[in-house]
Design a protein around this motif. Structure first.
Motif, mmCIF file in Angstrom:
data_model
loop_
_atom_site.group_PDB
_atom_site.id
_atom_site.type_symbol
_atom_site.label_atom_id
_atom_site.label_comp_id
_atom_site.label_asym_id
_atom_site.label_seq_id
_atom_site.Cartn_x
_atom_site.Cartn_y
_atom_site.Cartn_z
ATOM 1 N N UNK A 1 0.806 -1.169 -0.014
ATOM 2 C CA UNK A 1 -0.081 -0.200 -0.118
ATOM 3 C C UNK A 1 1.085 1.233 0.048
ATOM 4 N N UNK A 2 0.502 2.296 -0.796
ATOM 5 C CA UNK A 2 1.138 3.542 -0.635
ATOM 6 C C UNK A 2 0.822 4.443 0.541
ATOM 7 N N UNK A 3 1.641 5.351 0.629
ATOM 8 C CA UNK A 3 1.239 6.143 1.989
ATOM 9 C C UNK A 3 0.271 7.185 1.915
ATOM 10 N N UNK A 4 -0.502 7.242 0.889
ATOM 11 C CA UNK A 4 -1.781 7.905 0.687
ATOM 12 C C UNK A 4 -2.914 6.929 1.128
ATOM 13 N N UNK A 5 -2.849 5.810 0.648
ATOM 14 C CA UNK A 5 -3.876 4.829 0.895
ATOM 15 C C UNK A 5 -3.798 4.464 2.554
ATOM 16 N N UNK A 6 -2.638 4.357 3.012
ATOM 17 C CA UNK A 6 -2.399 4.023 4.429
ATOM 18 C C UNK A 6 -3.133 5.624 5.308
#
Length: 219
Positions: free
Chosen positions: A130-135
């Motif tokens: 997962x990317x940071x934005x999704x997290x």
């Protein structure tokens, strides 16, 4: 006497060994990732003569039995620093099978060094990348859900308490209405009115002006 003799023999053997070689402190354990480099070192101070040594490995099998054998599938080096002799065992790409307890066996002094436990592990792989934005979005959603879990029960309790108060008020009002409906105002006012009070037939007479002797009518 036999035990004392054995104890004296062992003590003399240890003293003779300590006179020949002095062991240096080893690293108790080393942890490395699979396919990474691992360097193990054993150091000692020989008694004026170079010591020949071999690396030995002790490992545990699945059936919990221990096996000790000479290490041959690794790079071996020797170093001398200020009279201290060191043996370096290097695994350029460590494998899980290399996990075990490693020591140096000195051939001349018949001494085994303290040893170092090598643990080779595999890192945990990410199941979901997962990317940071999704997290950050997931964390925000979790915060909102947590807030709703706190607010909804509180709002429900307040709504129930308000309904209970309204029901209590309605109950009190109905009881008051029932009390007033049970009373008959006409029955409460039964009696003589002021205008209906009858005057006596005979009037009051002045006693001083009447000289006749007769009995006055009492009111």
């Amino acid at each position: 006497m036999e035990r004392l003799a054995i104890l004296l023999f062992c003590s003399s053997y240890v003293l003779s060994v300590q006179c020949k070689v002095t062991l240096q402190a080893d690293r108790p354990s080393i942890q490395v990732e699979v396919s990474h480099r691992a360097d193990l070192e054993c150091c000692f101070t020989p008694n004026g003569k170079k010591e020949n040594f071999v690396w030995v490995k002790t490992s545990q099998h699945a059936n919990k039995t221990l096996e000790t054998h000479i290490v041959q599938d690794a790079e071996l080096k020797e170093q001398f620093v200020k009279g201290i002799q060191c043996g370096v065992l290097t695994f350029k790409q460590a494998k899980r099978e290399d996990t075990g307890f490693y020591r140096c066996f000195l051939n001349i002094s018949k001494v085994v060094t303290h040893g170092t436990y090598l643990q080779v592990y595999e890192p945990l792989e990410k199941t979901i990348n997962l990317s940071e934005s999704v997290k950050n979005g997931i964390l925000t959603a979790e915060g909102i859900l947590l807030l709703l879990c706190v607010m909804l029960p509180s709002a429900s309790l307040l709504f129930k308490s308000k309904n209970l108060n309204d029901l209590e008020k309605k109950k009190v009002n109905r009881e008051e209405e029932n009390i007033y409906q049970g009373l008959n105002l006409d029955d409460c006012c039964v009696g003589y009115e002021y205008d209906q009070i009858e005057r006596p037939q005979g009037g009051y007479e002045d006693v001083g002006n009447n000289e006749e002797d007769f009995q006055l009518e009492k009111p």
